[in-house]
Design an enzyme around this catalytic site. Structure first.
Site: not given
Ligand code: EPU
Length: 419
Positions: A22-23, A116, A121-124, A308, A330, A400
């Protein structure tokens, strides 16, 4: 709302072929935008996240057709640069379309990806890197409007403060067609990054150093289509091995990625299971009872123990002899499955990023709710090992990431049905 009904207490025995990752599939589907031609992706798993990625491709004018596990994506007719908020919200990895769209057209409009479930899970890091590559980014009523100054991003030197998988992927996607050289220091080393780079190289990209922490990319003006097979899913592999370790029995995984699974296999072996591999096959036979893992199980970026696989291994260790200790490094909020495991009789104490798992004699069935993808898979592992019946609701989380999980478990002799 569908649910899984699991009858526990049966040993698992048999052989299963691992699904595609998937990833890897998600960033590779985004990368197909860059080649401007037709790409054929083999071993593409049939998952709701993969279908969400195909909806994003459709909405920007690409064609995406599935036939079994083969996806054919044609990005010749790309016509839009805006991904609507509802599609961005369908899955978190929608954010990797940002790098791909910028790489192809020099502009895109996206929004903050949804959910969330594992904590913030920021995208900075993604945004800071894009800015450094010459992308103007502004917020317009919640939308993130991105535009390169000269229609093409600029190669630069970047150092990530943490080896984020998604940020590394976004930078690679933007850099393969950028002007000049991009260097990523402290890049993520996950096998799925190498798979993405393998795909991009097959499309003509110039990338070196993936799999290490310094990746160097020389931008090319044009990429082309290709035919590519996606790597096996190492986390689905870890899940089926954990299930068998928990319920007892023997399993052969075929078409597995053995070296990439070693950080997990090395820990699982400490539970007393016999594990052998030959080529792309992994064989596991569980002992009569599992042993606790004596060293602290610390989740770390690859090649550390994968976050995971934390939940599924915890489900197996819940009924091992002795106490195992996990440390989640993580994500801030990746112990939400523990409540369900406790409901099934586990003795787990969570103290911040540490979870202490005192093995009990036996788990029992219970009605539980999947909290997230891997947490839901952990509940199936625990339910297969437990005495009695369990009902697991909110299984849309599980859909998913696991292709036909009930068929795989049934083929191994487990009792699970979707209702
Ligand atoms: N982070 C930031 N800022 C950023 C980006 C990340 O603070 O700009 C933080 C995150 O909040 C998190 C940590 O960095 O605490 C790691 O995030 P990373 O970016 O590495 O993860 P991701 O790209 O969002 C991918 C996988 C996850 C997997 C992680 C870690 C995909 C689609 N998702 O997420 O997979 O757990 O890497 O290996 O590749 C799953 O499959 O169940 C799953 C959650």
């Amino acid at each position: 709302m569908q649910k899984f009904i699991v009858e526990g207490g049966r040993k698992l025995r048999g052989e299963i072929t691992l699904q595609g990752s998937k990833n890897s599939s998600l960033p590779i589907m985004a990368a197909a935008i860059l080649c401007g031609e037709e790409c054929t992706l083999r071993n593409c798993p049939a998952l709701t996240d993969v279908y969400a990625a195909s909806r994003i491709l459709n909405c920007v004018g690409c064609r995406c057709m599935f036939s079994g596990n083969t996806a054919v994506i044609d990005s010749t007719s790309l016509s839009g640069t805006e991904i609507p908020e509802e599609l961005m919200h369908e899955m978190r990895s929608s954010i990797i379309f940002m790098g791909a769209m910028l790489g192809r057209t020099g502009e895109c409009t996206v929004s903050v990806p949804g959910g969330c479930e594992l904590g913030p899970r920021p995208i900075d890091m993604h945004l800071a890197a894009m800015k450094k590559m010459g992308v103007d980014i502004r917020d317009s009523g919640g939308q993130i409007v991105c535009r390169t100054r000269k229609g093409r991003a600029k190669g630069t030197k970047l150092s990530l403060s943490f080896p984020s998988v998604g940020a590394t992927e976004n930078i690679i996607l933007c850099a393969v067609t950028a002007e000049g050289e991009t260097v990523i220091n402290n890049a993520a080393r996950e096998p799925e990054i190498c798979d993405l780079c393998g795909f991009l190289r097959a499309c003509g990209a110039d990338i070196k150093g993936d799999g290490g922490s310094r990746i160097v990319i020389n931008g090319r003006e044009q990429l082309h289509g290709c035919d590519y097979a996606i790597m096996p899913d190492r986390i689905a592999g870890a899940t089926y091995l954990s299930m068998t370790a928990a319920a007892g029995g023997e399993i052969i995984l075929t078409e597995a990625c053995v070296p990439e699974m070693e950080p997990f296999l090395n820990v699982l072996e400490q539970t007393g299971c016999s594990i052998y591999s030959r080529g792309s096959r992994i064989y596991l036979r569980s002992g009569s009872r599992l042993r606790a893992v004596s060293d602290r199980i610390r989740t770390m970026p690859h090649p550390g123990f994968p976050t995971d696989a934390q939940a599924v291994l915890m489900a197996a260790l819940a009924a091992a002899d002795g106490t195992s200790v996990f440390e989640e490094n993580i994500f801030d909020c990746r112990y939400r499955h523990t409540e369900a495991l406790v409901k099934m009789g586990a003795d787990i104490q969570v103290l911040g990023k540490v979870a202490i798992v005192r093995g009990v004699q036996r788990l029992h069935g219970a009605n539980v709710e999947a909290t997230d993808l891997r947490g839901g898979a952990a509940m199936i592992c625990a339910a297969l090992a437990a005495e009695g019946t369990s009902e697991i609701t909110r299984i849309e989380h599980i859909n998913r990431g696991y292709e036909k999980i009930e068929d795989a478990v049934t083929a191994l002799g487990g009792s699970i049905r979707r209702a």
